[in-house]
Design an enzyme around this catalytic site. Structure first.
Site, PDB file in Angstrom:
ATOM      1  N   ASP A  85       0.847  -1.144   0.195  1.00 18.97           N
ATOM      2  CA  ASP A  85       0.238   0.134   0.001  1.00 18.97           C
ATOM      3  C   ASP A  85       1.280   1.115   0.017  1.00 18.97           C
ATOM      4  O   ASP A  85       1.540   1.401   0.979  1.00 18.97           O
ATOM      5  CB  ASP A  85      -0.971  -0.267   1.378  1.00 18.97           C
ATOM      6  N   GLU A 190     -10.721   1.122  -1.383  1.00 19.30           N
ATOM      7  CA  GLU A 190     -10.491  -0.041  -0.994  1.00 19.30           C
ATOM      8  C   GLU A 190     -10.939  -1.515  -0.747  1.00 19.30           C
ATOM      9  O   GLU A 190     -10.690  -1.328   0.522  1.00 19.30           O
ATOM     10  CB  GLU A 190      -8.819   0.436  -0.215  1.00 19.30           C
ATOM     11  N   GLU A 281      -6.675  -1.069  -4.702  1.00 22.21           N
ATOM     12  CA  GLU A 281      -7.343   0.644  -4.025  1.00 22.21           C
ATOM     13  C   GLU A 281      -5.948   0.844  -5.394  1.00 22.21           C
ATOM     14  O   GLU A 281      -5.981   1.337  -5.390  1.00 22.21           O
ATOM     15  CB  GLU A 281      -6.547   0.649  -2.770  1.00 22.21           C
TER      16      GLU A 281
HETATM   17 MN    MN Z   1      -3.835   3.484   0.981  1.00 20.65          MN
HETATM   18 MN    MN Z   2      -6.322   4.227   1.269  1.00 18.44          MN
END
Ligand code: MN
Ligand code: MN
Length: 295
Positions: A85, A190, A281
Protein backbone atom coordinates in the site's frame (compact mmCIF):
# COMPACT_ATOMS: atom_id res chain seq x y z
CA UNK A 1 -11.44 21.97 -8.82
CA UNK A 2 -8.60 24.35 -9.54
CA UNK A 3 -6.61 23.18 -12.59
CA UNK A 4 -3.32 23.36 -10.74
CA UNK A 5 -4.69 21.16 -7.96
CA UNK A 6 -6.02 18.65 -10.49
CA UNK A 7 -2.55 18.47 -12.03
CA UNK A 8 -1.00 17.86 -8.61
CA UNK A 9 -3.45 15.04 -7.88
CA UNK A 10 -2.65 13.57 -11.29
CA UNK A 11 1.09 13.76 -10.75
CA UNK A 12 0.87 12.27 -7.25
CA UNK A 13 -1.41 9.51 -8.57
CA UNK A 14 0.90 8.64 -11.45
CA UNK A 15 3.93 8.45 -9.19
CA UNK A 16 2.08 6.39 -6.56
CA UNK A 17 0.87 4.02 -9.27
CA UNK A 18 4.34 3.58 -10.79
CA UNK A 19 5.80 3.13 -7.30
CA UNK A 20 3.20 0.45 -6.52
CA UNK A 21 4.06 -1.46 -9.70
CA UNK A 22 7.76 -1.12 -8.99
CA UNK A 23 7.22 -2.36 -5.44
CA UNK A 24 5.14 -5.33 -6.59
CA UNK A 25 7.97 -6.33 -8.94
CA UNK A 26 10.42 -6.38 -6.02
CA UNK A 27 8.44 -8.82 -3.87
CA UNK A 28 10.09 -12.23 -4.00
CA UNK A 29 11.11 -15.06 -1.71
CA UNK A 30 13.85 -14.08 0.78
CA UNK A 31 13.77 -10.37 -0.05
CA UNK A 32 13.68 -8.07 2.99
CA UNK A 33 10.42 -6.17 3.55
CA UNK A 34 12.61 -3.26 4.60
CA UNK A 35 14.39 -3.16 1.23
CA UNK A 36 11.09 -3.14 -0.65
CA UNK A 37 9.62 -0.37 1.53
CA UNK A 38 12.71 1.80 1.25
CA UNK A 39 13.06 1.23 -2.50
CA UNK A 40 9.46 2.33 -3.06
CA UNK A 41 9.85 5.41 -0.86
CA UNK A 42 13.12 6.40 -2.61
CA UNK A 43 11.43 5.91 -5.98
CA UNK A 44 8.62 8.30 -5.00
CA UNK A 45 11.13 10.97 -3.99
CA UNK A 46 13.23 10.45 -7.12
CA UNK A 47 10.15 11.02 -9.29
CA UNK A 48 9.39 14.36 -7.63
CA UNK A 49 6.77 13.53 -4.99
CA UNK A 50 6.95 12.63 -1.31
CA UNK A 51 5.65 9.55 0.48
CA UNK A 52 2.21 10.39 1.94
CA UNK A 53 2.74 7.65 4.53
CA UNK A 54 5.27 4.87 5.12
CA UNK A 55 4.82 2.00 2.66
CA UNK A 56 2.44 -0.48 4.32
CA UNK A 57 3.33 -4.13 3.79
CA UNK A 58 0.67 -6.53 4.99
CA UNK A 59 1.44 -10.23 5.01
CA UNK A 60 -1.30 -12.89 5.14
CA UNK A 61 -3.75 -11.94 7.91
CA UNK A 62 -2.15 -8.53 8.44
CA UNK A 63 -4.49 -6.17 6.64
CA UNK A 64 -2.93 -2.76 7.27
CA UNK A 65 -0.61 -0.46 9.22
CA UNK A 66 2.59 -2.48 9.26
CA UNK A 67 5.78 -0.90 8.02
CA UNK A 68 9.25 -2.38 8.63
CA UNK A 69 11.49 -0.81 11.24
CA UNK A 70 15.03 0.31 10.34
CA UNK A 71 16.48 -3.03 11.53
CA UNK A 72 13.60 -5.28 10.43
CA UNK A 73 14.99 -8.65 9.31
CA UNK A 74 11.68 -10.07 8.05
CA UNK A 75 11.81 -11.54 4.55
CA UNK A 76 9.04 -12.63 2.20
CA UNK A 77 8.36 -16.38 2.24
CA UNK A 78 6.93 -18.63 -0.44
CA UNK A 79 3.14 -18.86 -0.27
CA UNK A 80 2.57 -15.57 1.52
CA UNK A 81 -0.06 -13.07 0.43
CA UNK A 82 1.50 -9.61 0.32
CA UNK A 83 -0.35 -6.30 0.22
CA UNK A 84 1.71 -3.30 -0.83
CA UNK A 85 0.00 0.00 0.00
CA UNK A 86 1.67 3.13 -1.33
CA UNK A 87 0.96 6.84 -0.90
CA UNK A 88 2.60 9.74 -2.71
CA UNK A 89 1.82 13.44 -2.43
CA UNK A 90 2.62 16.58 -4.37
CA UNK A 91 2.20 19.65 -2.17
CA UNK A 92 -0.12 17.60 0.03
CA UNK A 93 -2.34 16.28 -2.80
CA UNK A 94 -2.32 12.54 -2.33
CA UNK A 95 -2.46 9.43 -4.46
CA UNK A 96 -3.19 6.31 -2.37
CA UNK A 97 -3.05 2.88 -4.01
CA UNK A 98 -2.52 -0.78 -3.18
CA UNK A 99 -2.30 -4.21 -4.73
CA UNK A 100 -1.81 -7.80 -3.64
CA UNK A 101 0.62 -10.46 -4.81
CA UNK A 102 1.30 -14.04 -3.76
CA UNK A 103 4.92 -15.05 -3.27
CA UNK A 104 5.84 -17.92 -5.60
CA UNK A 105 2.48 -19.78 -5.51
CA UNK A 106 -1.04 -19.34 -6.94
CA UNK A 107 -3.32 -20.64 -4.23
CA UNK A 108 -5.12 -17.35 -3.62
CA UNK A 109 -5.70 -16.13 -7.18
CA UNK A 110 -9.47 -15.98 -6.69
CA UNK A 111 -9.19 -13.96 -3.47
CA UNK A 112 -6.83 -11.53 -5.18
CA UNK A 113 -9.27 -11.33 -8.08
CA UNK A 114 -12.20 -10.75 -5.70
CA UNK A 115 -10.78 -7.53 -4.23
CA UNK A 116 -9.59 -6.34 -7.65
CA UNK A 117 -12.97 -6.88 -9.27
CA UNK A 118 -14.77 -5.30 -6.31
CA UNK A 119 -12.58 -2.24 -6.84
CA UNK A 120 -13.44 -2.09 -10.55
CA UNK A 121 -17.15 -2.45 -9.84
CA UNK A 122 -16.94 0.31 -7.22
CA UNK A 123 -15.03 2.67 -9.52
CA UNK A 124 -17.61 2.17 -12.28
CA UNK A 125 -20.36 3.34 -9.91
CA UNK A 126 -18.67 6.50 -8.72
CA UNK A 127 -20.22 9.76 -9.90
CA UNK A 128 -21.92 12.75 -8.25
CA UNK A 129 -25.13 12.12 -6.26
CA UNK A 130 -24.57 8.37 -5.81
CA UNK A 131 -24.95 7.12 -2.24
CA UNK A 132 -21.73 5.73 -0.79
CA UNK A 133 -23.80 2.84 0.60
CA UNK A 134 -24.47 1.73 -3.00
CA UNK A 135 -20.74 1.47 -3.53
CA UNK A 136 -20.41 -0.55 -0.33
CA UNK A 137 -23.20 -2.92 -1.36
CA UNK A 138 -21.58 -3.51 -4.75
CA UNK A 139 -18.21 -4.21 -3.14
CA UNK A 140 -19.77 -6.68 -0.71
CA UNK A 141 -21.78 -8.42 -3.40
CA UNK A 142 -18.78 -8.81 -5.68
CA UNK A 143 -16.56 -10.23 -2.95
CA UNK A 144 -19.29 -12.61 -1.78
CA UNK A 145 -19.78 -13.82 -5.36
CA UNK A 146 -16.25 -15.23 -5.04
CA UNK A 147 -17.25 -16.94 -1.76
CA UNK A 148 -15.15 -14.58 0.35
CA UNK A 149 -16.24 -11.88 2.77
CA UNK A 150 -15.35 -8.19 2.80
CA UNK A 151 -13.49 -6.75 5.78
CA UNK A 152 -16.33 -4.73 7.26
CA UNK A 153 -14.38 -2.34 9.49
CA UNK A 154 -11.87 -1.17 6.90
CA UNK A 155 -13.05 1.50 4.50
CA UNK A 156 -11.93 3.78 1.75
CA UNK A 157 -11.80 7.48 2.56
CA UNK A 158 -11.91 10.96 1.16
CA UNK A 159 -8.65 12.86 0.67
CA UNK A 160 -7.87 16.53 1.04
CA UNK A 161 -4.63 18.48 0.97
CA UNK A 162 -2.34 16.91 3.61
CA UNK A 163 -5.31 14.92 4.91
CA UNK A 164 -5.37 11.19 4.41
CA UNK A 165 -8.78 10.68 6.00
CA UNK A 166 -10.78 13.79 5.22
CA UNK A 167 -14.20 12.87 6.59
CA UNK A 168 -16.03 10.61 4.15
CA UNK A 169 -15.77 6.83 4.37
CA UNK A 170 -16.22 4.54 1.39
CA UNK A 171 -17.68 1.36 2.89
CA UNK A 172 -16.89 -2.18 1.79
CA UNK A 173 -20.27 -3.49 2.96
CA UNK A 174 -23.89 -2.51 2.76
CA UNK A 175 -24.56 0.20 5.36
CA UNK A 176 -27.35 2.51 6.46
CA UNK A 177 -25.13 5.58 6.34
CA UNK A 178 -26.69 8.22 4.11
CA UNK A 179 -23.93 10.12 2.43
CA UNK A 180 -23.60 11.09 -1.19
CA UNK A 181 -20.62 11.38 -3.47
CA UNK A 182 -20.06 14.96 -4.67
CA UNK A 183 -18.26 16.45 -7.64
CA UNK A 184 -14.63 17.21 -6.80
CA UNK A 185 -14.53 14.64 -4.01
CA UNK A 186 -11.23 12.81 -4.06
CA UNK A 187 -11.76 9.27 -2.85
CA UNK A 188 -9.50 6.34 -2.08
CA UNK A 189 -11.49 3.18 -2.70
CA UNK A 190 -10.08 0.02 -1.15
CA UNK A 191 -11.95 -3.26 -0.91
CA UNK A 192 -10.44 -5.98 1.28
CA UNK A 193 -11.45 -9.63 0.84
CA UNK A 194 -10.84 -12.42 3.34
CA UNK A 195 -11.58 -16.07 4.05
CA UNK A 196 -11.70 -15.20 7.76
CA UNK A 197 -14.25 -13.52 10.02
CA UNK A 198 -14.56 -10.31 7.99
CA UNK A 199 -13.13 -7.82 10.45
CA UNK A 200 -9.79 -6.58 11.75
CA UNK A 201 -8.46 -5.55 15.10
CA UNK A 202 -5.15 -5.10 16.90
CA UNK A 203 -3.17 -3.43 19.64
CA UNK A 204 0.47 -4.00 18.68
CA UNK A 205 2.25 -0.92 17.35
CA UNK A 206 3.15 -1.02 13.68
CA UNK A 207 5.98 1.51 13.54
CA UNK A 208 3.77 4.14 11.95
CA UNK A 209 3.25 7.41 13.81
CA UNK A 210 1.27 10.60 13.35
CA UNK A 211 1.16 14.03 14.95
CA UNK A 212 -2.09 14.51 16.88
CA UNK A 213 -1.52 17.44 19.21
CA UNK A 214 0.82 20.36 18.75
CA UNK A 215 2.07 21.28 22.19
CA UNK A 216 5.49 21.88 23.70
CA UNK A 217 7.32 18.73 24.84
CA UNK A 218 9.75 18.81 27.78
CA UNK A 219 13.22 17.84 26.58
CA UNK A 220 15.41 19.52 23.98
CA UNK A 221 15.58 16.33 21.92
CA UNK A 222 11.83 15.97 21.78
CA UNK A 223 11.41 19.63 20.82
CA UNK A 224 13.89 19.11 18.01
CA UNK A 225 12.17 15.97 16.76
CA UNK A 226 8.71 17.55 16.97
CA UNK A 227 9.91 20.48 14.90
CA UNK A 228 11.25 18.08 12.29
CA UNK A 229 7.99 16.10 12.23
CA UNK A 230 5.88 19.26 11.83
CA UNK A 231 8.05 20.65 9.06
CA UNK A 232 8.38 17.43 7.09
CA UNK A 233 5.24 15.36 7.63
CA UNK A 234 2.66 17.71 9.14
CA UNK A 235 -0.20 15.46 10.22
CA UNK A 236 0.60 12.78 7.64
CA UNK A 237 1.80 9.41 8.99
CA UNK A 238 5.55 8.82 9.25
CA UNK A 239 7.99 6.08 10.18
CA UNK A 240 10.67 5.94 12.83
CA UNK A 241 13.18 5.12 10.09
CA UNK A 242 12.45 8.50 8.47
CA UNK A 243 13.81 10.41 11.45
CA UNK A 244 16.62 8.22 12.76
CA UNK A 245 19.38 10.65 11.93
CA UNK A 246 17.52 13.69 13.31
CA UNK A 247 18.02 13.08 17.04
CA UNK A 248 19.97 10.64 19.20
CA UNK A 249 18.02 7.62 20.40
CA UNK A 250 14.99 8.38 18.28
CA UNK A 251 12.97 5.49 19.74
CA UNK A 252 13.13 6.94 23.26
CA UNK A 253 12.21 10.38 21.96
CA UNK A 254 9.25 8.97 20.04
CA UNK A 255 8.13 7.21 23.23
CA UNK A 256 8.34 10.50 25.08
CA UNK A 257 6.20 12.22 22.42
CA UNK A 258 3.74 9.33 22.67
CA UNK A 259 3.50 9.64 26.46
CA UNK A 260 2.86 13.39 26.09
CA UNK A 261 0.11 12.44 23.60
CA UNK A 262 1.69 14.65 20.96
CA UNK A 263 2.04 11.76 18.52
CA UNK A 264 0.17 8.49 18.27
CA UNK A 265 0.91 5.14 16.69
CA UNK A 266 -1.29 2.99 14.50
CA UNK A 267 -1.87 -0.56 15.69
CA UNK A 268 -1.19 -3.34 13.18
CA UNK A 269 -4.59 -4.52 11.97
CA UNK A 270 -4.96 -8.29 11.70
CA UNK A 271 -7.92 -10.30 10.51
CA UNK A 272 -9.96 -11.29 13.55
CA UNK A 273 -10.33 -14.93 12.44
CA UNK A 274 -6.70 -15.06 11.28
CA UNK A 275 -7.98 -15.30 7.71
CA UNK A 276 -5.92 -14.38 4.69
CA UNK A 277 -6.58 -10.85 3.40
CA UNK A 278 -6.30 -9.31 -0.06
CA UNK A 279 -6.62 -5.62 -0.97
CA UNK A 280 -6.90 -3.46 -4.07
CA UNK A 281 -6.95 0.33 -3.97
CA UNK A 282 -7.14 3.30 -6.30
CA UNK A 283 -7.65 7.03 -5.84
CA UNK A 284 -10.24 8.87 -7.95
CA UNK A 285 -11.26 12.45 -8.55
CA UNK A 286 -15.04 12.74 -8.94
CA UNK A 287 -15.89 14.64 -12.14
CA UNK A 288 -19.14 16.03 -13.57
CA UNK A 289 -20.45 12.63 -14.64
CA UNK A 290 -17.99 10.04 -13.42
CA UNK A 291 -14.57 9.68 -11.91
CA UNK A 292 -10.99 9.96 -13.04
CA UNK A 293 -8.67 7.32 -11.59
CA UNK A 294 -5.38 9.01 -10.70
CA UNK A 295 -3.48 5.94 -9.65
MN1 MN B 1 -3.71 2.85 0.93
MN1 MN C 1 -6.34 4.32 1.64
Amino acid sequence: MDKKIVEKYRKAGRIASDAREYGMSLVSENTLLLDVAESIESYIIKKGAKPAFPVNIGINDVAAHYTPKHDDKTVFRKGEIVKIDVGAHVDGYIGDTADTVEVGTNRYDSMIKASKEALEVALDLIKPDIDLSIVGSAVEQTIRSYSFVPVSNLTGHSLKQFRLHAGKSVPNIRTNVKEKIKKDDVLAVEPFATNGAGSVGGKTGGNIYRLVRDREPKTENSKKLLKYIKENFGVLPFAERWCRDKVDNVEAVLKELMRAMIITTYPVLRETGRGMVTQAEHTVMVTENGAEVTT
